[in-house]
Design an enzyme around this catalytic site. Sequence first.
Site, PDB file in Angstrom:
ATOM      1  N   THR A 112       0.790  -1.227   0.000  1.00 20.59           N
ATOM      2  CA  THR A 112       0.000   0.000   0.000  1.00 20.59           C
ATOM      3  C   THR A 112       0.829   1.288   0.000  1.00 20.59           C
ATOM      4  OG1 THR A 112      -0.122  -0.080   2.420  1.00 20.59           O
ATOM      5  CG2 THR A 112      -1.877  -1.195   1.209  1.00 20.59           C
ATOM      6  N   GLU A 113       2.114   1.183  -0.266  1.00 21.10           N
ATOM      7  CA  GLU A 113       3.005   2.334  -0.111  1.00 21.10           C
ATOM      8  C   GLU A 113       2.609   3.535  -0.966  1.00 21.10           C
ATOM      9  OE1 GLU A 113       5.402  -1.223   1.261  1.00 21.10           O
ATOM     10  OE2 GLU A 113       3.902  -0.794  -0.293  1.00 21.10           O
TER      11      GLU A 113
END
Length: 264
Positions: free
Chosen positions: A134-135
Amino acid sequence: MSHAVQIADHAGIRELRLNRPKVHNAFDDRLIAELTAALQDAGRDPSVRVVVLTGVGASFSAGADLNWMRDMAKASEEQNREDSLRLAALMRTLQFLPKPTIARVNGPAYGGGVGLIACCDIAIGVTTAKFGLTEVKLGLVPAVISPYVIAAIGLRQARRLFLTGEIFDTTMATQIGLLHRAVDAEHLDDSVYELLKQLGKAGPAAQHEAKKLAFGMHGFTESEAERVDRENAALIARLRVSQEGQEGLGAFLDKRAPSWSANS
């Protein structure tokens, strides 16, 4: 003070348990240092035949610890680079460990937790687990873990997951190769035990050479990984101190949508 990594030995099996259940086994400096040291010790110990990596509690690993992220948001680019190099050394140590490794995925894994799974030779998880890279939602990229995740799931799947930051289930995780198998929680230990029996039938020197062979045929050597790790550590350090990275990290820590979000 309890250890961030629990170590247990039984009949040539070394189990390493991430032991921060109150924060879903999230990474901080201490966990990274302890796990790196534990893996290095297992790699050197002739009595260890197989390493099993798992989490204590309901999660495998939630990735970066909230307080750790808060500190890194305030740190300089050089401090962020050094921090990223320590995480890179952990992933590289696990990837090239001279013993078979099994990820016993007892629950959700995000970010660096996905990286740990990708670095293991074999991965079995519970059917209820969820996963995510999810960066990008923080204005960042999964730089340090990217070589290992791409080697595990392939470039095409990595492009999708790196760009969307979506959460996915074990059905997708097995389809793309992150997990080899998903089982009900009550069958997880039996499935790991069956794997251990199979691994125990093979010669340990041959297993070491088999891993080196696979990496060599793929063109993925430890020295090349170290070079890439240095580049990726510099990349994530630059992004963390960038305007977008600071906005993304600040929004996450403040529990609000970032300025670029369609829902903001």
